[in-house]
Design an enzyme around this catalytic site. Structure first.
Site, PDB file in Angstrom:
ATOM      1  CB  SER A 223      -0.665  -0.029   0.932  1.00  0.00           C
ATOM      2  OG  SER A 223      -2.075   0.852   1.029  1.00  0.00           O
ATOM      3  CG  ASP A 356      -7.164  -2.362  -3.868  1.00  0.00           C
ATOM      4  OD1 ASP A 356      -7.543  -1.191  -2.835  1.00  0.00           O
ATOM      5  OD2 ASP A 356      -5.829  -2.175  -3.482  1.00  0.00           O
ATOM      6  CG  HIS A 385      -6.014  -2.082  -0.127  1.00  0.00           C
ATOM      7  ND1 HIS A 385      -5.100  -1.102  -0.881  1.00  0.00           N
ATOM      8  CD2 HIS A 385      -5.257  -1.336   1.340  1.00  0.00           C
ATOM      9  CE1 HIS A 385      -4.516  -0.677  -0.767  1.00  0.00           C
ATOM     10  NE2 HIS A 385      -4.564  -0.709   0.399  1.00  0.00           N
TER      11      HIS A 385
END
Length: 447
Positions: A223, A356, A385
């Site tokens: 991320s 996502d 995610h």
């Protein structure tokens, strides 16, 4: 379209970088991945957990603890910059459902009275333990991980990756660099972090490669941590230390502005994901208020923090001014790692999910990746995610990471350097302008 299956779509470079092989020949990046990591190649599929193909469900599942599934134990070490700022690195000590030997006694070691309470399964390394970590004879591969926004080594996605790497590459040393103020660490100077703040990572890599010149180093980010890794690689370009062999970026929000638009466009994005991220950032600031108050810019901003409702509010008030940006928009533009993708000069595996809800498929630079010989990109139809939960077995991304590292170590001759290949894109547009040279102009009368 929802489906009980997640299907992989991979994008390989047009002219993949050629790597020196252990057998004396060469192997290009595409061959390395497609021969050894079939899970990352177009056409591979697996059954989603509960037979549900939903990015939101996968993302919610990714928010659980999974203490029994990924029981990772850490020892924390601190590094100090010349300006007095510090950051911590958590070393994986054990992966076991039972606590390591002497844990109950070792966890009592607290070198400073004002240290925050330690995270679960984490203790401070003693000086004699730290000394052993810097042996110049160390040859084991080192995997340096960077966590997501306000996260840390405790996050289940890191522990999931570590668990699978440990199963397949047991001799690898696994560490997590902690962004300033995160995971119950204290800051010592009035500065936090952002998506393009790469100095802590840069100095750690420099420290390791100078003290342990014989060990190969691999980088992986998740991320926001993936943005930090990608930005670092792009900033360094061909100047990256030769011991850094490869990188993996997972669920990277390549374009921060597009990610912001994507999050705001959905009800769950506004009411769940953005609200949670903003709340976590405000809590981090509150926990570090005493040191941040040394900065006049923070003091001028602090009264307005109570009005912060969204990430844009926070980045307009905090991230922008504290890091020299005019506000959120300039920060998002300048910190987007897609801007530095073409400068990445080491083999890099990029993983993403089309559903996502945080990073968003529109943010994934499929075309740009094809034009960099060093980047292989794999995307799944479902995964959310940092989720990628299958009905059985390890999570998809953890399997891909571990198999890729194992293949790289087993196939590539690490004593030799790959032949550097420039990006397939030309420099017709460079440094913000078209590179056109003309001698000048004269007035031309019209007939």
């Amino acid at each position: 379209m929802l489906s009980p299956y997640s299907v992989v779509e991979s994008v390989s470079p047009i002219h993949p970088v050629e790597l020196p092989a252990r057998d004396g020949g060469v192997v290009n990046l595409t061959e390395l991945v497609e021969k050894n990591v079939p899970e990352a190649v177009s056409g591979h599929y697996y059954t989603n957990k509960y037979y549900i193909g939903s990015g939101d469900v996968q993302t919610v599942l990714a928010g659980q603890e999974y203490a029994e599934e990924y029981p990772v134990w850490y020892g924390r070490r601190f590094f100090v910059h010349d300006d007095g700022s510090q950051f911590s690195v958590d070393y994986c000590l054990d992966i076991n459902s039972r606590s390591p030997e002497n844990w109950s006694e070792d966890v009592k070691y607290i070198p400073e009275d004002d240290m925050p309470r330690l995270p679960l399964r984490t203790r401070i390394l003693r000086p004699e333990e730290v000394d052993k970590l810097d042996s110049s004879l160390e040859r084991r591969p080192l995997v340096i991980s960077v966590h997501g926004l306000t996260g840390g080594s405790h996050e289940n996605y890191i522990r999931a990756a570590f668990t699978e790497i440990h199963n397949i590459v047991p001799d690898a040393e696994l560490v997590v660099i902690t962004s300033r103020g995160c995971n119950r660490t204290k800051i010592t100077t009035p500065q936090l972090f952002n998506a393009c703040w790469t100095e802590d990572l840069r100095q750690l890599v420099k420290y390791v490669t100078q003290h342990q010149p014989q060990r190969p180093v691999f980088l992986q980010g998740f991320s926001l941590g993936a943005s930090i890794i990608a930005n670092y690689l792009g900033q360094e370009g061909t100047n990256i230390p030769s011991q850094v062999k490869s990188a993996i970026v997972v669920a990277n929000p390549w374009d921060l502005k597009l990610c912001s638009v994507h999050l705001h466009s959905r009800l769950l994005g506004r009411k769940l994901y953005l609200k949670t991220m903003t709340s976590n950032l405000l809590r981090l600031v509150k926990n570090n208020r005493k040191v941040l108050s040394r900065d006049a810019r923070y003091l001028a901003t602090e009264p307005k923090l109570k009005t912060v409702k969204t990430m844009i509010d926070f980045d307009n008030l905090m991230t922008g001014p504290l890091f020299g940006f005019s506000g959120a928009s300039e920060y998002y533009r300048e910190a987007s790692s897609v801007r530095r993708l073409k400068n990445i000069s080491i083999p890099t595996l990029a993983l993403s999910a089309k559903d996502d809800p945080v990073s968003g498929d529109l943010c994934v630079p499929y075309t740009e990746a094809q034009h960099n010989p060093h980047v292989y990109l794999s995307s799944t139809t479902h995964g959310g995610h940092l989720g990628w939960f299958g009905q059985t077995g390890p999570r998809w991304f953890a399997t891909v990471i571990a198999k890729y590292l194992d293949a790289y170590l087993a196939t590539v001759d690490l004593s030799k350097e790959p032949v550097q290949q420039p990006s397939d894109t030309n420099d017709f547009f460079k440094d913000g302008k078209f590179q056109v040279k003309t001698a000048g102009i004269v007035s031309k009368p019209l007939n």
